[in-house]
Design a protein around this motif. Sequence first.
Motif, PDB file in Angstrom:
ATOM      1  N   VAL A 144     -23.304 -72.374  -3.703  1.00  0.00           N
ATOM      2  CA  VAL A 144     -22.132 -71.691  -3.735  1.00  0.00           C
ATOM      3  C   VAL A 144     -21.233 -72.541  -2.473  1.00  0.00           C
ATOM      4  CG1 VAL A 144     -20.732 -69.682  -3.179  1.00  0.00           C
ATOM      5  CG2 VAL A 144     -23.180 -69.533  -4.531  1.00  0.00           C
ATOM      6  N   LEU A 145     -21.993 -72.533  -1.378  1.00  0.00           N
ATOM      7  CA  LEU A 145     -21.369 -73.231  -0.274  1.00  0.00           C
ATOM      8  C   LEU A 145     -20.744 -74.785  -0.776  1.00  0.00           C
ATOM      9  CD1 LEU A 145     -23.956 -72.332   2.323  1.00  0.00           C
ATOM     10  CD2 LEU A 145     -21.639 -71.761   2.579  1.00  0.00           C
ATOM     11  N   ASP A 146     -21.608 -75.356  -1.564  1.00  0.00           N
ATOM     12  CA  ASP A 146     -21.231 -76.722  -1.734  1.00  0.00           C
ATOM     13  C   ASP A 146     -20.092 -76.782  -2.864  1.00  0.00           C
ATOM     14  OD1 ASP A 146     -22.988 -77.692   0.113  1.00  0.00           O
ATOM     15  OD2 ASP A 146     -24.535 -78.189  -1.129  1.00  0.00           O
ATOM     16  N   SER A 147     -20.314 -75.658  -3.681  1.00  0.00           N
ATOM     17  CA  SER A 147     -19.187 -75.955  -4.846  1.00  0.00           C
ATOM     18  C   SER A 147     -17.874 -75.501  -4.154  1.00  0.00           C
ATOM     19  CB  SER A 147     -19.471 -74.794  -5.642  1.00  0.00           C
ATOM     20  OG  SER A 147     -19.324 -73.397  -5.073  1.00  0.00           O
ATOM     21  N   LEU A 148     -17.680 -74.714  -2.839  1.00  0.00           N
ATOM     22  CA  LEU A 148     -16.497 -74.532  -2.299  1.00  0.00           C
ATOM     23  C   LEU A 148     -16.376 -75.461  -1.177  1.00  0.00           C
ATOM     24  CD1 LEU A 148     -17.084 -70.640  -2.279  1.00  0.00           C
ATOM     25  CD2 LEU A 148     -15.496 -71.630  -3.599  1.00  0.00           C
ATOM     26  N   GLY A 149     -16.993 -76.505  -0.738  1.00  0.00           N
ATOM     27  CA  GLY A 149     -16.993 -77.309   0.313  1.00  0.00           C
ATOM     28  C   GLY A 149     -16.962 -76.474   1.537  1.00  0.00           C
ATOM     29  N   LEU A 150     -17.763 -75.703   1.864  1.00  0.00           N
ATOM     30  CA  LEU A 150     -18.032 -74.901   3.013  1.00  0.00           C
ATOM     31  C   LEU A 150     -19.217 -75.514   3.631  1.00  0.00           C
ATOM     32  CD1 LEU A 150     -16.811 -71.343   2.004  1.00  0.00           C
ATOM     33  CD2 LEU A 150     -15.500 -72.909   3.140  1.00  0.00           C
ATOM     34  N   LYS A 151     -19.097 -75.793   4.951  1.00  0.00           N
ATOM     35  CA  LYS A 151     -20.017 -75.986   5.941  1.00  0.00           C
ATOM     36  C   LYS A 151     -20.739 -75.031   6.498  1.00  0.00           C
ATOM     37  CE  LYS A 151     -19.751 -80.225   4.004  1.00  0.00           C
ATOM     38  NZ  LYS A 151     -20.508 -80.587   2.897  1.00  0.00           N
ATOM     39  N   ALA A 152     -22.030 -74.873   6.699  1.00  0.00           N
ATOM     40  CA  ALA A 152     -22.992 -73.574   7.238  1.00  0.00           C
ATOM     41  C   ALA A 152     -23.801 -74.303   8.376  1.00  0.00           C
ATOM     42  CB  ALA A 152     -23.298 -72.580   6.413  1.00  0.00           C
ATOM     43  N   THR A 153     -24.284 -73.330   9.038  1.00  0.00           N
ATOM     44  CA  THR A 153     -25.421 -73.449  10.020  1.00  0.00           C
ATOM     45  C   THR A 153     -26.654 -72.729   9.304  1.00  0.00           C
ATOM     46  OG1 THR A 153     -24.108 -73.809  12.068  1.00  0.00           O
ATOM     47  CG2 THR A 153     -26.482 -73.393  12.211  1.00  0.00           C
ATOM     48  N   PHE A 154     -28.019 -73.445   9.183  1.00  0.00           N
ATOM     49  CA  PHE A 154     -28.921 -72.885   8.920  1.00  0.00           C
ATOM     50  C   PHE A 154     -29.899 -72.769   9.784  1.00  0.00           C
ATOM     51  CE2 PHE A 154     -27.038 -74.253   4.793  1.00  0.00           C
ATOM     52  CZ  PHE A 154     -27.334 -73.393   3.833  1.00  0.00           C
ATOM     53  N   TYR A 155     -30.451 -71.767  10.410  1.00  0.00           N
ATOM     54  CA  TYR A 155     -31.218 -71.578  11.435  1.00  0.00           C
ATOM     55  C   TYR A 155     -32.648 -71.406  11.036  1.00  0.00           C
ATOM     56  CZ  TYR A 155     -27.674 -71.356  14.967  1.00  0.00           C
ATOM     57  OH  TYR A 155     -26.639 -71.587  15.687  1.00  0.00           O
ATOM     58  N   ILE A 156     -33.269 -72.787  11.336  1.00  0.00           N
ATOM     59  CA  ILE A 156     -34.587 -73.082  10.742  1.00  0.00           C
ATOM     60  C   ILE A 156     -35.796 -72.533  11.761  1.00  0.00           C
ATOM     61  CG2 ILE A 156     -36.295 -75.032  10.244  1.00  0.00           C
ATOM     62  CD1 ILE A 156     -33.606 -74.605   8.469  1.00  0.00           C
ATOM     63  N   THR A 157     -36.741 -71.852  11.400  1.00  0.00           N
ATOM     64  CA  THR A 157     -38.016 -71.682  11.803  1.00  0.00           C
ATOM     65  C   THR A 157     -38.995 -72.546  11.334  1.00  0.00           C
ATOM     66  OG1 THR A 157     -37.727 -69.260  12.001  1.00  0.00           O
ATOM     67  CG2 THR A 157     -39.770 -69.925  12.107  1.00  0.00           C
ATOM     68  N   ALA A 158     -39.366 -73.561  12.048  1.00  0.00           N
ATOM     69  CA  ALA A 158     -40.082 -74.726  11.970  1.00  0.00           C
ATOM     70  C   ALA A 158     -41.316 -74.217  10.909  1.00  0.00           C
ATOM     71  CB  ALA A 158     -40.703 -75.331  13.113  1.00  0.00           C
TER      72      ALA A 158
ATOM     73  N   GLU B 262     -35.600 -81.219   0.555  1.00  0.00           N
ATOM     74  CA  GLU B 262     -34.367 -80.590   0.291  1.00  0.00           C
ATOM     75  C   GLU B 262     -33.785 -80.321   1.499  1.00  0.00           C
ATOM     76  OE1 GLU B 262     -34.743 -77.647  -3.174  1.00  0.00           O
ATOM     77  OE2 GLU B 262     -36.734 -78.234  -3.071  1.00  0.00           O
ATOM     78  N   TRP B 263     -34.517 -79.690   2.491  1.00  0.00           N
ATOM     79  CA  TRP B 263     -33.980 -79.398   3.875  1.00  0.00           C
ATOM     80  C   TRP B 263     -33.371 -80.618   4.557  1.00  0.00           C
ATOM     81  CZ3 TRP B 263     -32.499 -74.579   4.977  1.00  0.00           C
ATOM     82  CH2 TRP B 263     -33.305 -73.677   4.404  1.00  0.00           C
ATOM     83  N   ARG B 264     -33.904 -81.664   4.359  1.00  0.00           N
ATOM     84  CA  ARG B 264     -33.218 -82.992   4.855  1.00  0.00           C
ATOM     85  C   ARG B 264     -31.879 -83.093   4.027  1.00  0.00           C
ATOM     86  NH1 ARG B 264     -37.623 -86.146   5.140  1.00  0.00           N
ATOM     87  NH2 ARG B 264     -37.737 -85.838   7.386  1.00  0.00           N
ATOM     88  N   ARG B 265     -31.675 -82.755   2.874  1.00  0.00           N
ATOM     89  CA  ARG B 265     -30.575 -83.199   2.133  1.00  0.00           C
ATOM     90  C   ARG B 265     -29.480 -82.218   2.589  1.00  0.00           C
ATOM     91  NH1 ARG B 265     -33.921 -84.453  -2.465  1.00  0.00           N
ATOM     92  NH2 ARG B 265     -33.799 -82.439  -3.056  1.00  0.00           N
ATOM     93  N   VAL B 266     -30.000 -80.863   2.990  1.00  0.00           N
ATOM     94  CA  VAL B 266     -29.139 -80.170   3.532  1.00  0.00           C
ATOM     95  C   VAL B 266     -28.317 -80.286   4.603  1.00  0.00           C
ATOM     96  CG1 VAL B 266     -28.854 -77.733   4.627  1.00  0.00           C
ATOM     97  CG2 VAL B 266     -30.138 -77.674   2.721  1.00  0.00           C
ATOM     98  N   ALA B 267     -28.959 -81.057   5.784  1.00  0.00           N
ATOM     99  CA  ALA B 267     -28.544 -81.714   6.779  1.00  0.00           C
ATOM    100  C   ALA B 267     -27.514 -82.933   6.625  1.00  0.00           C
ATOM    101  CB  ALA B 267     -29.650 -82.074   7.930  1.00  0.00           C
ATOM    102  N   SER B 268     -28.066 -83.589   5.528  1.00  0.00           N
ATOM    103  CA  SER B 268     -27.327 -85.030   5.271  1.00  0.00           C
ATOM    104  C   SER B 268     -25.924 -84.787   4.597  1.00  0.00           C
ATOM    105  CB  SER B 268     -28.307 -85.903   4.248  1.00  0.00           C
ATOM    106  OG  SER B 268     -28.321 -85.352   3.121  1.00  0.00           O
ATOM    107  N   THR B 269     -25.874 -83.495   3.977  1.00  0.00           N
ATOM    108  CA  THR B 269     -24.711 -83.264   3.299  1.00  0.00           C
ATOM    109  C   THR B 269     -23.754 -82.263   4.190  1.00  0.00           C
ATOM    110  OG1 THR B 269     -25.563 -81.382   2.432  1.00  0.00           O
ATOM    111  CG2 THR B 269     -25.481 -83.174   0.964  1.00  0.00           C
ATOM    112  N   GLY B 270     -23.729 -82.367   5.581  1.00  0.00           N
ATOM    113  CA  GLY B 270     -22.872 -81.655   6.401  1.00  0.00           C
ATOM    114  C   GLY B 270     -23.143 -80.409   7.016  1.00  0.00           C
ATOM    115  N   HIS B 271     -24.391 -79.786   6.707  1.00  0.00           N
ATOM    116  CA  HIS B 271     -24.766 -78.619   7.184  1.00  0.00           C
ATOM    117  C   HIS B 271     -25.424 -78.921   8.456  1.00  0.00           C
ATOM    118  CE1 HIS B 271     -23.056 -76.430   3.509  1.00  0.00           C
ATOM    119  NE2 HIS B 271     -24.000 -77.482   2.663  1.00  0.00           N
ATOM    120  N   GLU B 272     -25.239 -77.697   9.255  1.00  0.00           N
ATOM    121  CA  GLU B 272     -26.056 -77.876  10.635  1.00  0.00           C
ATOM    122  C   GLU B 272     -27.472 -77.125  10.590  1.00  0.00           C
ATOM    123  OE1 GLU B 272     -26.114 -76.012  15.351  1.00  0.00           O
ATOM    124  OE2 GLU B 272     -24.428 -75.469  13.668  1.00  0.00           O
ATOM    125  N   LEU B 273     -28.777 -77.884  10.737  1.00  0.00           N
ATOM    126  CA  LEU B 273     -30.078 -77.144  10.989  1.00  0.00           C
ATOM    127  C   LEU B 273     -30.018 -76.753  12.374  1.00  0.00           C
ATOM    128  CD1 LEU B 273     -32.361 -79.575   9.074  1.00  0.00           C
ATOM    129  CD2 LEU B 273     -30.982 -77.698   8.384  1.00  0.00           C
TER     130      LEU B 273
END
Length: 264
Positions: free
Chosen positions: A52-66, A77-88
């Motif tokens: 949904v985020l990507d379809s709307l062009g919105l960037k978010a922050t995903f707080y990662i528990t390692a 897939e999580w690496r791709r999340v970061a590579s497309t402009g979202h924050e980890l």
Amino acid sequence: MNKMIAFFSIVCITILQVPAAFAQTVWKGKRAAVVITYDDAIDEHLDNALPVLDSLGLKATFYITAGSASVANRLQEWRRVASTGHELGNHALFHPCVGNTSGREWVPKEYDLSQYSIKRMQDELRMTNTFLHAIDGKKERTFAFTCGDMKIGDSLFLQGMQQDFVAARAVRNAIHPLHAIDVYNIDCYMVNNHSATSMKEWVDEAIQKQGLLVILFHGVGGGNNLDVSLSAHKDFLSYLKQQEKQLWVAPLIEVATFIKNQNE
């Protein structure tokens, strides 16, 4: 004489209007800022939120528990999340929470924050930063307090870690103007089965106050008891997109860096 009076009247009106216009566009030309955050790194973030985020062009922050199973099983897939402009962002190694209080019986004794030392917590946070750097190659990071817990005993465990984090997000429902924000104690609205209508009201309040709204999602169509329905989540994000002329929507690290620069 009348022409001179008219000239000075125009000058005075213009001077008075400039501060008002500036106040309305303080957030990079927008009236308010919104940060969308997702905690705990669960599969539903990849499966339900990200599309949904990507379809709307919105960037978010995903707080990662390692230590998250989703991170272990779906690392690429999580690496791709970061590579497309979202924050980890950093959400600790094992998501420790204070467990020696009423209602926290679910906290595993191994990860009871009340039994941690300050050094242990700081070591785990720095190790999580190292882990995230291995995923996205970035050195600047924000942190989200697990369960909103900031202290071990009477001590703030993030004290002295300003070099490790650009900012930190807490868990309190509040919206503040730019000049009143403590970047190491940023407030947010936590979603707990809220309707889209309720969440839209938070956005409207942020615009009215010309402040920062941070939204915290856990489950998205499942994955956590602190959930939001798929329809409410999509409707809310669509509303953010509709209000983009008034809103600056960006990951927390971008917004926090902007706040720090403006308040220097």
